[in-house]
Design a protein around this motif. Structure first.
Motif, PDB file in Angstrom:
ATOM      1  N   LYS A   9       1.069  -1.479  -2.292  1.00 25.71           N
ATOM      2  CA  LYS A   9       1.787  -0.745  -3.354  1.00 25.71           C
ATOM      3  C   LYS A   9      -0.371  -1.369  -3.921  1.00 25.71           C
ATOM      4  O   LYS A   9      -0.802   0.284  -4.614  1.00 25.71           O
ATOM      5  N   TRP A  55       1.495  12.041  -5.187  1.00 28.03           N
ATOM      6  CA  TRP A  55       2.322  11.480  -4.574  1.00 28.03           C
ATOM      7  C   TRP A  55       2.308  10.501  -4.229  1.00 28.03           C
ATOM      8  O   TRP A  55       3.104   9.357  -4.090  1.00 28.03           O
ATOM      9  N   LYS A  58       4.095   8.515  -7.431  1.00 22.33           N
ATOM     10  CA  LYS A  58       5.247   8.384  -7.145  1.00 22.33           C
ATOM     11  C   LYS A  58       5.936   7.691  -5.823  1.00 22.33           C
ATOM     12  O   LYS A  58       7.220   6.774  -6.057  1.00 22.33           O
ATOM     13  N   GLU A  59       5.162   6.932  -5.037  1.00 23.07           N
ATOM     14  CA  GLU A  59       5.392   6.403  -3.759  1.00 23.07           C
ATOM     15  C   GLU A  59       5.753   5.205  -3.994  1.00 23.07           C
ATOM     16  O   GLU A  59       6.800   4.108  -4.183  1.00 23.07           O
ATOM     17  N   GLU A  61       6.469   3.661  -7.646  1.00 29.57           N
ATOM     18  CA  GLU A  61       7.521   3.806  -8.424  1.00 29.57           C
ATOM     19  C   GLU A  61       8.062   3.467  -7.920  1.00 29.57           C
ATOM     20  O   GLU A  61       9.051   2.780  -7.974  1.00 29.57           O
ATOM     21  N   ARG A  62       8.317   4.330  -6.833  1.00 31.28           N
ATOM     22  CA  ARG A  62      10.186   4.839  -6.257  1.00 31.28           C
ATOM     23  C   ARG A  62      10.086   3.231  -5.042  1.00 31.28           C
ATOM     24  O   ARG A  62      11.066   2.673  -4.581  1.00 31.28           O
ATOM     25  N   ASN A  63       9.108   2.703  -4.524  1.00 29.35           N
ATOM     26  CA  ASN A  63       8.804   1.670  -3.635  1.00 29.35           C
ATOM     27  C   ASN A  63       8.583   0.329  -3.841  1.00 29.35           C
ATOM     28  O   ASN A  63       9.404  -0.480  -2.919  1.00 29.35           O
ATOM     29  N   GLU A  65       8.185  -0.402  -7.530  1.00 27.27           N
ATOM     30  CA  GLU A  65       9.038  -0.540  -9.036  1.00 27.27           C
ATOM     31  C   GLU A  65       9.699  -1.116  -8.675  1.00 27.27           C
ATOM     32  O   GLU A  65      10.776  -0.371  -8.062  1.00 27.27           O
ATOM     33  N   SER A  66      11.214  -2.197 -10.122  1.00 30.06           N
ATOM     34  CA  SER A  66      12.115  -2.164  -9.897  1.00 30.06           C
ATOM     35  C   SER A  66      12.719  -1.635 -11.452  1.00 30.06           C
ATOM     36  O   SER A  66      12.357  -1.130 -11.825  1.00 30.06           O
TER      37      SER A  66
END
Length: 66
Positions: A9, A55, A58-59, A61-63, A65-66
Protein backbone atom coordinates in the motif's frame (compact mmCIF):
# COMPACT_ATOMS: atom_id res chain seq x y z
CA UNK A 1 16.47 -18.10 -7.21
CA UNK A 2 13.35 -16.05 -6.84
CA UNK A 3 13.38 -12.49 -5.67
CA UNK A 4 10.23 -11.98 -3.60
CA UNK A 5 9.04 -8.44 -3.95
CA UNK A 6 5.54 -7.44 -3.09
CA UNK A 7 4.18 -4.02 -3.89
CA UNK A 8 2.41 -2.77 -0.80
CA UNK A 9 0.00 0.00 0.00
CA UNK A 10 2.76 2.44 0.88
CA UNK A 11 4.57 1.81 -2.42
CA UNK A 12 1.42 2.55 -4.40
CA UNK A 13 0.70 5.69 -2.38
CA UNK A 14 4.22 7.02 -3.00
CA UNK A 15 3.97 6.16 -6.71
CA UNK A 16 0.65 8.02 -6.91
CA UNK A 17 2.11 11.08 -5.19
CA UNK A 18 5.15 11.13 -7.48
CA UNK A 19 2.93 10.84 -10.56
CA UNK A 20 0.75 13.68 -9.27
CA UNK A 21 3.83 15.87 -8.83
CA UNK A 22 4.92 15.09 -12.38
CA UNK A 23 1.47 16.14 -13.62
CA UNK A 24 1.90 19.55 -12.01
CA UNK A 25 5.41 19.97 -13.41
CA UNK A 26 4.39 19.06 -16.95
CA UNK A 27 1.33 21.33 -16.87
CA UNK A 28 3.59 24.23 -15.89
CA UNK A 29 6.02 23.18 -18.62
CA UNK A 30 3.20 23.19 -21.16
CA UNK A 31 2.40 26.81 -20.33
CA UNK A 32 6.05 27.82 -20.51
CA UNK A 33 6.83 26.48 -23.98
CA UNK A 34 6.37 27.88 -27.46
CA UNK A 35 7.32 24.79 -29.45
CA UNK A 36 4.53 22.55 -30.69
CA UNK A 37 6.46 19.30 -30.19
CA UNK A 38 7.31 20.10 -26.56
CA UNK A 39 3.73 21.19 -25.90
CA UNK A 40 2.36 17.96 -27.35
CA UNK A 41 4.81 15.79 -25.43
CA UNK A 42 4.01 17.63 -22.19
CA UNK A 43 0.28 17.09 -22.70
CA UNK A 44 0.82 13.38 -23.43
CA UNK A 45 3.03 13.05 -20.35
CA UNK A 46 0.34 14.71 -18.22
CA UNK A 47 -2.28 12.29 -19.49
CA UNK A 48 -0.08 9.24 -18.86
CA UNK A 49 0.97 10.32 -15.36
CA UNK A 50 -2.58 11.26 -14.41
CA UNK A 51 -3.76 7.83 -15.54
CA UNK A 52 -0.95 6.11 -13.62
CA UNK A 53 -1.78 8.04 -10.43
CA UNK A 54 -5.46 7.18 -10.74
CA UNK A 55 -4.61 3.52 -11.38
CA UNK A 56 -2.40 3.36 -8.28
CA UNK A 57 -5.09 4.90 -6.09
CA UNK A 58 -7.69 2.49 -7.46
CA UNK A 59 -5.39 -0.46 -6.71
CA UNK A 60 -4.95 0.76 -3.14
CA UNK A 61 -8.70 1.00 -2.66
CA UNK A 62 -9.37 -2.34 -4.31
CA UNK A 63 -6.67 -4.42 -2.60
CA UNK A 64 -5.87 -2.81 0.74
CA UNK A 65 -9.01 -1.20 2.08
CA UNK A 66 -12.04 -3.03 3.30
Amino acid sequence: MQFPFRVGKSHLKVFSAVCSNFVVVWIIGAFATRELFVLTSNILAVILMWYAAAWAEKEVERNYES
